[in-house]
Write an enzyme that holds these catalytic residues in place. Structure first.
Site, PDB file in Angstrom:
ATOM      1  N   LYS A 223       0.811  -1.220   0.000  1.00  0.00           N
ATOM      2  CA  LYS A 223       0.000   0.000   0.000  1.00  0.00           C
ATOM      3  C   LYS A 223       0.847   1.274   0.000  1.00  0.00           C
ATOM      4  O   LYS A 223       2.024   1.272   0.340  1.00  0.00           O
ATOM      5  CB  LYS A 223      -0.975  -0.024   1.171  1.00  0.00           C
ATOM      6  CG  LYS A 223      -2.091  -1.038   0.934  1.00  0.00           C
ATOM      7  CD  LYS A 223      -3.212  -0.946   1.931  1.00  0.00           C
ATOM      8  CE  LYS A 223      -4.340  -1.909   1.538  1.00  0.00           C
ATOM      9  NZ  LYS A 223      -5.375  -1.983   2.574  1.00  0.00           N
ATOM     10  N   ARG A 257      -3.677 -10.162   4.946  1.00  0.00           N
ATOM     11  CA  ARG A 257      -4.119 -10.203   3.546  1.00  0.00           C
ATOM     12  C   ARG A 257      -2.971  -9.662   2.689  1.00  0.00           C
ATOM     13  O   ARG A 257      -2.609  -8.491   2.816  1.00  0.00           O
ATOM     14  CB  ARG A 257      -5.390  -9.368   3.376  1.00  0.00           C
ATOM     15  CG  ARG A 257      -5.982  -9.380   1.979  1.00  0.00           C
ATOM     16  CD  ARG A 257      -7.250  -8.553   1.936  1.00  0.00           C
ATOM     17  NE  ARG A 257      -7.868  -8.556   0.616  1.00  0.00           N
ATOM     18  CZ  ARG A 257      -7.565  -7.699  -0.361  1.00  0.00           C
ATOM     19  NH1 ARG A 257      -6.638  -6.755  -0.154  1.00  0.00           N
ATOM     20  NH2 ARG A 257      -8.160  -7.776  -1.541  1.00  0.00           N
TER      21      ARG A 257
END
Length: 278
Positions: A223, A257
């Site tokens: 991210k 995840r």
């Protein structure tokens, strides 16, 4: 601790790795790589060889600024992949906020609904409440659309307290509909309407979210916050992603995840040998 899902009662005594399968042309990291059923299923099989415990399959990008995908397009993308993934013998999660997609996926036998909107879309809670056993992951997102979640320089008084209160309210909404705690997992929503300092605070004070008594899913993989912390471009965030996964597990997360399953699984083996996680 266990996570009850449609076909599996997942033991969370040890951290579990959820492998990301984006059946999209435009996801922030791997858009277009697996946007056909054949390629996506081959990727599912590779993730399982790499050590994934759960497959998370989505047909709509939720990167900041992304446009919503029409319902029929999302169904056409994900249903063939979900159908094939279910036959692989592992828990399969649907990454979607649309109740119509949830219903179609659950009718196939999908195990988990992973919803960035925490079942706030009209009808979504009804779909999950009508199912006997499916697991659900409730995520915090500022606002109600990925397209606008980062607009206006996101502000919080106390981001951890606000995220915790939101997740508690959503969990209580499920409980009121008869959904047992064993089916519920929480996700603080790293990168979803949050600045760098907000994301870091959610990691440092992760125990405050864990105090709600429900398992935590952490999604730091590749991210933008990791790029801002390290200066690394998107394609060079393997090490920061694994480090963030380990830090979240050490602080109590039970599911991570990730895109890079093999590296994360290997790192967790070393962490476990060192006594730093179950």
């Amino acid at each position: 601790m266990f996570w009850q899902t449609t076909r599996f009662r997942i033991d969370l005594g040890a951290p579990r790795v959820m492998g990301i399968v984006n059946v999209t042309p435009d996801s922030f990291s791997d858009g277009g790589l697996y946007d056909g059923a054949t390629g996506a299923l081959a990727h599912c099989e590779q993730l399982l060889k790499d050590g994934a415990d759960i497959l998370d399959i989505g047909g709509e990008s939720t990167r900041p600024g992304s446009e919503p995908v029409p319902l029929q397009d999302e169904l056409a993308r994900v249903l063939p992949v979900l159908r094939g993934a279910i036959a692989l013998g592992v828990p399969v999660s649907l990454d979607s906020y649309k109740p119509e997609v949830m219903r179609a996926a659950l009718d196939l036998g999908v195990d988990i609904v992973n919803d960035i909107k925490a079942l706030r879309e009209p009808g979504a809670l009804d779909v999950v409440a009508a199912h006997a056993n499916c697991g659900v992951c409730l995520m915090h997102m500022r606002g109600d659309q990925p397209k606008t979640m980062q607009d206006g320089d996101p502000q919080y008084g106390d981001v951890v307290a606000e995220v915790r209160a939101f997740l508690l309210a959503r969990a209580d909404a499920l409980r009121a509909r008869g959904i047992d705690d064993a089916r519920i997992t929480l996700d603080p929503g790293i990168g979803f309407g949050k600045r760098t300092e907000h994301n870091v605070a959610l990691l440092v004070r992760q125990d405050e979210v864990l105090s709600l008594g429900l398992p935590l899913l952490a999604g730091w993989s590749r991210k933008g916050v990791l790029g801002r912390l390290t200066g690394r471009e998107l394609g060079d965030r393997l090490v920061p992603s694994v480090a963030a996964a380990l830090a979240s597990v050490q602080r109590g997360a039970r599911i991570v995840r990730v895109h890079d399953v093999a590296a994360t699984v290997d790192a967790l083996k070393v962490w476990r040998a060192a006594g730093l996680c179950p």
